[in-house]
Design a protein around this motif. Structure first.
Motif, PDB file in Angstrom:
ATOM      1  N   ASP A 171      15.467  10.350  54.259  1.00 13.03           N
ATOM      2  CA  ASP A 171      14.101   9.857  54.375  1.00 13.03           C
ATOM      3  C   ASP A 171      13.388  10.042  53.037  1.00 13.03           C
ATOM      4  O   ASP A 171      13.999  10.434  52.038  1.00 13.03           O
ATOM      5  N   ASP A 172      12.087   9.780  53.015  1.00 12.27           N
ATOM      6  CA  ASP A 172      11.335   9.827  51.760  1.00 12.27           C
ATOM      7  C   ASP A 172      11.274  11.220  51.159  1.00 12.27           C
ATOM      8  O   ASP A 172      11.006  11.371  49.970  1.00 12.27           O
ATOM      9  N   HIS A 173      11.519  12.248  51.964  1.00 10.74           N
ATOM     10  CA  HIS A 173      11.431  13.624  51.483  1.00 10.74           C
ATOM     11  C   HIS A 173      12.800  14.246  51.186  1.00 10.74           C
ATOM     12  O   HIS A 173      12.882  15.430  50.861  1.00 10.74           O
ATOM     13  N   GLY A 174      13.861  13.451  51.327  1.00  5.09           N
ATOM     14  CA  GLY A 174      15.183  13.940  50.978  1.00  5.09           C
ATOM     15  C   GLY A 174      15.972  14.561  52.115  1.00  5.09           C
ATOM     16  O   GLY A 174      17.024  15.167  51.880  1.00  5.09           O
ATOM     17  N   TYR A 175      15.490  14.404  53.356  1.00  7.21           N
ATOM     18  CA  TYR A 175      16.213  14.951  54.506  1.00  7.21           C
ATOM     19  C   TYR A 175      17.103  13.873  55.125  1.00  7.21           C
ATOM     20  O   TYR A 175      16.715  12.709  55.227  1.00  7.21           O
ATOM     21  N   VAL A 176      18.274  14.279  55.560  1.00 10.17           N
ATOM     22  CA  VAL A 176      19.306  13.323  55.966  1.00 10.17           C
ATOM     23  C   VAL A 176      18.933  12.602  57.259  1.00 10.17           C
ATOM     24  O   VAL A 176      18.429  13.203  58.211  1.00 10.17           O
ATOM     25  N   LYS A 177      19.193  11.286  57.265  1.00 12.45           N
ATOM     26  CA  LYS A 177      19.016  10.463  58.455  1.00 12.45           C
ATOM     27  C   LYS A 177      20.366   9.987  58.995  1.00 12.45           C
ATOM     28  O   LYS A 177      20.595   9.989  60.184  1.00 12.45           O
ATOM     29  N   LEU A 178      21.247   9.566  58.097  1.00  9.54           N
ATOM     30  CA  LEU A 178      22.607   9.184  58.462  1.00  9.54           C
ATOM     31  C   LEU A 178      23.585  10.037  57.665  1.00  9.54           C
ATOM     32  O   LEU A 178      23.398  10.241  56.463  1.00  9.54           O
ATOM     33  N   VAL A 179      24.618  10.507  58.339  1.00 11.29           N
ATOM     34  CA  VAL A 179      25.544  11.468  57.752  1.00 11.29           C
ATOM     35  C   VAL A 179      26.829  10.788  57.309  1.00 11.29           C
ATOM     36  O   VAL A 179      27.444  10.036  58.078  1.00 11.29           O
ATOM     37  N   HIS A 180      27.217  11.076  56.069  1.00  6.45           N
ATOM     38  CA  HIS A 180      28.466  10.554  55.527  1.00  6.45           C
ATOM     39  C   HIS A 180      29.638  11.003  56.399  1.00  6.45           C
ATOM     40  O   HIS A 180      29.734  12.163  56.794  1.00  6.45           O
ATOM     41  N   ALA A 181      30.530  10.060  56.698  1.00  7.66           N
ATOM     42  CA  ALA A 181      31.734  10.322  57.494  1.00  7.66           C
ATOM     43  C   ALA A 181      31.414  10.751  58.917  1.00  7.66           C
ATOM     44  O   ALA A 181      32.253  11.337  59.599  1.00  7.66           O
ATOM     45  N   TYR A 182      30.183  10.438  59.353  1.00  3.30           N
ATOM     46  CA  TYR A 182      29.853  10.623  60.766  1.00  3.30           C
ATOM     47  C   TYR A 182      29.198   9.340  61.260  1.00  3.30           C
ATOM     48  O   TYR A 182      29.899   8.400  61.607  1.00  3.30           O
ATOM     49  N   ASP A 183      27.872   9.244  61.215  1.00  3.09           N
ATOM     50  CA  ASP A 183      27.234   8.062  61.783  1.00  3.09           C
ATOM     51  C   ASP A 183      26.826   7.017  60.756  1.00  3.09           C
ATOM     52  O   ASP A 183      26.215   6.006  61.106  1.00  3.09           O
ATOM     53  N   ALA A 184      27.163   7.217  59.477  1.00  3.13           N
ATOM     54  CA  ALA A 184      26.850   6.238  58.445  1.00  3.13           C
ATOM     55  C   ALA A 184      27.989   5.222  58.353  1.00  3.13           C
ATOM     56  O   ALA A 184      29.128   5.591  58.008  1.00  3.13           O
ATOM     57  N   PRO A 185      27.742   3.956  58.669  1.00  2.11           N
ATOM     58  CA  PRO A 185      28.812   2.951  58.673  1.00  2.11           C
ATOM     59  C   PRO A 185      29.513   2.839  57.312  1.00  2.11           C
ATOM     60  O   PRO A 185      28.884   2.951  56.259  1.00  2.11           O
ATOM     61  N   GLY A 186      30.827   2.637  57.362  1.00  2.00           N
ATOM     62  CA  GLY A 186      31.597   2.376  56.148  1.00  2.00           C
ATOM     63  C   GLY A 186      31.950   3.598  55.327  1.00  2.00           C
ATOM     64  O   GLY A 186      32.643   3.476  54.316  1.00  2.00           O
ATOM     65  N   THR A 187      31.511   4.782  55.721  1.00  2.55           N
ATOM     66  CA  THR A 187      31.778   5.985  54.932  1.00  2.55           C
ATOM     67  C   THR A 187      33.093   6.630  55.380  1.00  2.55           C
ATOM     68  O   THR A 187      33.461   6.566  56.546  1.00  2.55           O
ATOM     69  N   ILE A 188      33.790   7.251  54.430  1.00  5.11           N
ATOM     70  CA  ILE A 188      35.136   7.766  54.666  1.00  5.11           C
ATOM     71  C   ILE A 188      35.160   9.253  54.325  1.00  5.11           C
ATOM     72  O   ILE A 188      34.764   9.654  53.233  1.00  5.11           O
TER      73      ILE A 188
END
Length: 392
Positions: free
Chosen positions: A109-126
């Motif tokens: 988000d705008d303050h640097g806190y995670v919204k989508l997690v790499h290799a979890y719910d972020a599409p296309g991440t490995i």
């Protein structure tokens, strides 16, 4: 295209009920993905840490992340030490051969806190359960060349320690917002109590540094010894074996109700004695529903309930009037702030806030399903499960 060997999670059956999901399994097979873009980096994962969200992905609870991402299969694994194989043309922060910590902040988000997690719910991440993977340059944090810690220590700790750093920062600020006296000036020192695993351990270490008396519960003898070795008070979970609250069973099963109440009385007596009859000042609860009722009863006035996990039970109830009258503050955080990661790394490197691995088991790449099962069944002696992907 790049093809690599990986432990792959396939999507669950279409239409499966969210309340009754079909658990998934990891399958060792070839996994292909597009070549790196200009701002991406091809890396070799060396060591990784098994995290709770990896088990959530396998359990498909609370969601089937493959279907949430709109993909038939994916590779999980958020945190690890990786070696740069080939940087993209526009990459300037890392070069071939660099050792880096891989971050999970796919979208913030705008303050640097995670919204989508790499290799979890972020599409296309490995994730790191692959011999090779790719990641955006901004999500690689180079390790200090002269670091005093091993790659295994960094891989096993930083996901949990950094989450702990952020949660404790907020919890302590909330506690001080109502208590004018420093912990160091209180007699007896205020009590910080922990339910959970590695994150709770790391937070309690910070609580000790701030002047709190720290205690943590476990039913595992080796973990109790580890807690005591850190200067904390080990609380044997086996002394209150029926502290597993279920409101429906309380109403329907007199024997269960009696056993639960006895366990709760024992737990509250222990906290009362450790806190000088004040109740806990801070309770770190990353377990959830089974201990929630007892936790609120053990929390003293102006106490802070801090959580960053939801291992059992995502829906909790409390009596708002009680929480208001006792001036309890409930803190909920997730991961840490992206803008803080360099500061946290420097703090760990300079302060000695780091785990000791000892002779704990490091699972081989071919043992990943064994690790997943041991984690799910609670058969790990360490709070910081570690696996190796490639040789360092």
């Amino acid at each position: 295209m790049i093809t690599t060997e990986a432990w792959v999670l396939h999507a669950g059956p279409a239409g499966a009920e969210s309340g009754n999901p079909v658990p998934g399994e990891l399958v060792l097979e070839d996994f292909s993905f597009p070549d790196i873009a200009e701002d991406e980096v091809l890396v070799e994962p060396l060591y990784g840490s098994w995290e709770a969200n990896m088990s959530h992905a396998l359990e498909r609870a609370p969601v089937d992340v493959c279907r949430q991402r709109g993909e038939d299969r994916m590779v999980i694994g958020n945190f690890g030490v990786v070696r740069v194989v080939r940087p993209g043309k526009a990459v300037t922060r890392v070069k071939e051969g660099d050792l880096c910590l891989m971050q999970a902040f796919a979208r913030t988000d705008d303050h640097g806190y995670v919204k989508l997690v790499h290799a979890y719910d972020a599409p296309g991440t490995i994730g790191v359960l692959a011999r090779r993977t790719k990641i955006g340059e901004r999500l690689l944090l180079p390790l200090p060349e002269s670091t005093r810690y091993s790659l295994q220590q960094w891989a096993a700790s930083y996901g949990r320690y950094w989450t702990a750093w952020d949660n404790w920062k907020v919890a302590y600020a909330c506690w001080r917002s109502q208590v004018r006296v420093s912990p160091a000036d209180m007699d007896p020192p205020p009590l910080a109590f922990g339910w959970g695993g590695g994150v709770a351990v790391a937070e309690l270490e910070l609580a000790q540094r701030a002047g709190f008396r720290a205690a943590m519960a476990s039913g595992n003898p080796q973990r109790l010894a580890e807690i005591e070795a850190k200067g904390m008070i080990p609380v044997d979970r086996r002394l209150f074996p029926d502290l597993d609250h279920d409101e429906d069973r309380m109403a329907a099963d007199p024997d269960y109700r009696q056993r639960y109440r006895q366990s709760e009385r024992t737990f509250l007596k222990i906290v009362n004695e450790l806190s000088g009859r004040r109740g806990a000042a801070v309770i770190i609860d990353n377990i959830g529903k089974p201990v929630h009722r007892a936790t609120l009863r053990a929390l003293g006035r102006q106490g802070v309930l801090a959580t960053v996990g939801w291992k059992h039970g995502m829906r909790l109830e409390n009596i708002r009037a009680n929480e208001c009258i006792k001036r309890h503050i409930h803190v909920h955080t997730h991961a840490c702030c992206f803008h803080d990661i360099e500061e946290i790394l420097e703090f760990q490197e300079g302060s000695g806030w780091m785990l000791e691995l000892g002779d704990q088991r490091v699972y081989r790449f071919d043992e990943i399903p064994v690790l997943a099962r041991d984690y799910a069944e609670g058969n790990l002696d360490s709070y910081f499960p570690l696996f190796r992907i490639n040789q360092d």
